[in-house]
Design a protein around this motif. Sequence first.
Motif, PDB file in Angstrom:
ATOM      1  N   GLY A  48       4.028   5.530  11.173  1.00 30.70           N
ATOM      2  CA  GLY A  48       4.995   5.253  10.120  1.00 30.70           C
ATOM      3  C   GLY A  48       5.102   3.775   9.796  1.00 30.70           C
ATOM      4  O   GLY A  48       4.290   2.949  10.202  1.00 30.70           O
ATOM      5  N   LYS A  49       6.141   3.447   9.051  1.00 30.28           N
ATOM      6  CA  LYS A  49       6.374   2.068   8.641  1.00 30.28           C
ATOM      7  C   LYS A  49       6.867   1.227   9.816  1.00 30.28           C
ATOM      8  O   LYS A  49       7.494   1.750  10.747  1.00 30.28           O
ATOM      9  N   ASN A  50       6.621  -0.067   9.750  1.00 34.74           N
ATOM     10  CA  ASN A  50       7.070  -0.955  10.821  1.00 34.74           C
ATOM     11  C   ASN A  50       8.577  -0.905  11.023  1.00 34.74           C
ATOM     12  O   ASN A  50       9.067  -0.892  12.157  1.00 34.74           O
ATOM     13  N   GLU A  51       9.326  -0.874   9.914  1.00 40.57           N
ATOM     14  CA  GLU A  51      10.782  -0.854  10.059  1.00 40.57           C
ATOM     15  C   GLU A  51      11.262   0.428  10.722  1.00 40.57           C
ATOM     16  O   GLU A  51      12.267   0.432  11.450  1.00 40.57           O
ATOM     17  N   GLU A  52      10.517   1.530  10.508  1.00 35.98           N
ATOM     18  CA  GLU A  52      10.870   2.782  11.167  1.00 35.98           C
ATOM     19  C   GLU A  52      10.661   2.669  12.672  1.00 35.98           C
ATOM     20  O   GLU A  52      11.443   3.201  13.463  1.00 35.98           O
ATOM     21  N   LEU A  53       9.604   1.988  13.074  1.00 32.62           N
ATOM     22  CA  LEU A  53       9.363   1.775  14.508  1.00 32.62           C
ATOM     23  C   LEU A  53      10.501   0.971  15.123  1.00 32.62           C
ATOM     24  O   LEU A  53      11.000   1.318  16.203  1.00 32.62           O
ATOM     25  N   PHE A  54      10.920  -0.088  14.460  1.00 38.16           N
ATOM     26  CA  PHE A  54      12.035  -0.892  14.978  1.00 38.16           C
ATOM     27  C   PHE A  54      13.298  -0.053  15.117  1.00 38.16           C
ATOM     28  O   PHE A  54      14.033  -0.183  16.097  1.00 38.16           O
ATOM     29  N   HIS A  55      13.560   0.812  14.156  1.00 34.15           N
ATOM     30  CA  HIS A  55      14.754   1.658  14.221  1.00 34.15           C
ATOM     31  C   HIS A  55      14.653   2.674  15.352  1.00 34.15           C
ATOM     32  O   HIS A  55      15.656   2.940  16.045  1.00 34.15           O
ATOM     33  N   ALA A 100     -20.743   9.963  -0.936  1.00 38.61           N
ATOM     34  CA  ALA A 100     -19.632  10.587  -1.652  1.00 38.61           C
ATOM     35  C   ALA A 100     -19.548  10.083  -3.089  1.00 38.61           C
ATOM     36  O   ALA A 100     -19.322  10.859  -4.029  1.00 38.61           O
ATOM     37  N   LYS A 101     -19.748   8.790  -3.254  1.00 34.16           N
ATOM     38  CA  LYS A 101     -19.715   8.205  -4.597  1.00 34.16           C
ATOM     39  C   LYS A 101     -20.827   8.786  -5.466  1.00 34.16           C
ATOM     40  O   LYS A 101     -20.608   9.111  -6.637  1.00 34.16           O
ATOM     41  N   GLN A 102     -22.023   8.940  -4.915  1.00 32.31           N
ATOM     42  CA  GLN A 102     -23.146   9.502  -5.664  1.00 32.31           C
ATOM     43  C   GLN A 102     -22.892  10.951  -6.068  1.00 32.31           C
ATOM     44  O   GLN A 102     -23.357  11.406  -7.118  1.00 32.31           O
ATOM     45  N   LEU A 103     -22.137  11.672  -5.242  1.00 27.51           N
ATOM     46  CA  LEU A 103     -21.815  13.066  -5.536  1.00 27.51           C
ATOM     47  C   LEU A 103     -20.650  13.209  -6.515  1.00 27.51           C
ATOM     48  O   LEU A 103     -20.324  14.324  -6.921  1.00 27.51           O
ATOM     49  N   GLY A 104     -20.023  12.110  -6.867  1.00 28.47           N
ATOM     50  CA  GLY A 104     -18.896  12.163  -7.792  1.00 28.47           C
ATOM     51  C   GLY A 104     -17.592  12.583  -7.148  1.00 28.47           C
ATOM     52  O   GLY A 104     -16.664  13.033  -7.837  1.00 28.47           O
ATOM     53  N   ILE A 105     -17.485  12.433  -5.839  1.00 31.04           N
ATOM     54  CA  ILE A 105     -16.256  12.762  -5.119  1.00 31.04           C
ATOM     55  C   ILE A 105     -15.275  11.606  -5.268  1.00 31.04           C
ATOM     56  O   ILE A 105     -15.615  10.446  -5.038  1.00 31.04           O
ATOM     57  N   ALA A 106     -14.047  11.918  -5.676  1.00 28.29           N
ATOM     58  CA  ALA A 106     -13.014  10.887  -5.813  1.00 28.29           C
ATOM     59  C   ALA A 106     -12.558  10.441  -4.427  1.00 28.29           C
ATOM     60  O   ALA A 106     -12.446  11.259  -3.504  1.00 28.29           O
ATOM     61  N   LEU A 107     -12.289   9.148  -4.281  1.00 27.57           N
ATOM     62  CA  LEU A 107     -11.916   8.586  -2.984  1.00 27.57           C
ATOM     63  C   LEU A 107     -10.582   7.860  -3.083  1.00 27.57           C
ATOM     64  O   LEU A 107     -10.326   7.136  -4.049  1.00 27.57           O
ATOM     65  N   GLY A 108      -9.749   8.046  -2.059  1.00 28.22           N
ATOM     66  CA  GLY A 108      -8.465   7.362  -2.023  1.00 28.22           C
ATOM     67  C   GLY A 108      -8.084   7.010  -0.598  1.00 28.22           C
ATOM     68  O   GLY A 108      -8.649   7.538   0.371  1.00 28.22           O
ATOM     69  N   ILE A 109      -7.135   6.099  -0.467  1.00 29.87           N
ATOM     70  CA  ILE A 109      -6.598   5.706   0.837  1.00 29.87           C
ATOM     71  C   ILE A 109      -5.088   5.916   0.813  1.00 29.87           C
ATOM     72  O   ILE A 109      -4.402   5.464  -0.105  1.00 29.87           O
ATOM     73  N   GLY A 110      -4.593   6.616   1.829  1.00 32.33           N
ATOM     74  CA  GLY A 110      -3.156   6.815   1.994  1.00 32.33           C
ATOM     75  C   GLY A 110      -2.749   6.352   3.376  1.00 32.33           C
ATOM     76  O   GLY A 110      -3.081   7.000   4.374  1.00 32.33           O
ATOM     77  N   THR A 111      -2.055   5.238   3.459  1.00 31.23           N
ATOM     78  CA  THR A 111      -1.803   4.596   4.750  1.00 31.23           C
ATOM     79  C   THR A 111      -0.366   4.138   4.897  1.00 31.23           C
ATOM     80  O   THR A 111       0.307   3.820   3.914  1.00 31.23           O
ATOM     81  N   ALA A 112       0.088   4.091   6.136  1.00 34.35           N
ATOM     82  CA  ALA A 112       1.395   3.515   6.438  1.00 34.35           C
ATOM     83  C   ALA A 112       1.317   2.001   6.578  1.00 34.35           C
ATOM     84  O   ALA A 112       2.334   1.350   6.823  1.00 34.35           O
ATOM     85  N   ALA A 113       0.128   1.440   6.430  1.00 40.24           N
ATOM     86  CA  ALA A 113      -0.026  -0.017   6.468  1.00 40.24           C
ATOM     87  C   ALA A 113       0.573  -0.650   5.219  1.00 40.24           C
ATOM     88  O   ALA A 113       0.671  -0.020   4.168  1.00 40.24           O
ATOM     89  N   ILE A 114       0.957  -1.898   5.342  1.00 36.24           N
ATOM     90  CA  ILE A 114       1.437  -2.647   4.190  1.00 36.24           C
ATOM     91  C   ILE A 114       0.234  -3.218   3.429  1.00 36.24           C
ATOM     92  O   ILE A 114      -0.864  -3.302   3.979  1.00 36.24           O
TER      93      ILE A 114
END
Length: 222
Positions: A48-55, A100-114
Amino acid sequence: MMTTAFLFDLNGTMIDDMEYHVKAWTGILNEDLHAGLEDAYIRGQMYGKNEELFHRVFGPDRFTAEEIEHWSMEKEKRYQQAFRPHLRLIAGLQHFLDEAKQLGIALGIGTAAIPFNLDFVLDNLAIRSYFGALVTANDVAVSKPDPEVYLACARALQVPPERCLVFEDAPKGVEAALNAGMKAVVILSSLHGESEFVGYPNVVRMIHDYTEISPENLTCLL
């Protein structure tokens, strides 16, 4: 091929950096803030988020928002300084992204990092152009295992959740994928072993690195 998206967590999933996060958190929590925490406990709180860890560790009223921001950034600076000489993609990932790019697969990143940490990886490794969606801790109200981060990625890529495959190294992330209606590939690490993922029905593969899989074969699992 139907429109498909691969959604990646960042830390521990694209780069093998979790031990450096452990060391940075241990320094902040025990040496600077004198929390006296066991290593295993710190490892268990690293989601999770850093502030959540502190809490979770200190309670919601111990530090002001400004103090949490200060210590959070100090932690990330120490992490980056220590990990920078070792910064590289997990084995096989560069080729995997190219395929993946050659195959036309969409790529995304979903992270709890800032964004500070996401930019550190994307720009130093010159891989920003691969990704059509970047969702960080600053973009969501609730962290994993809430599905918000991955659903936001899917919306940005205009791909239905059921056509998204998530790559994760942590149980909370796999749970977030499950809550989003998405299947998952687990990257095993020193922080989380195979036994921690056995109960998740959305896990389709467990791997140690990306040399073990190909994008084309994975699309058949969706």
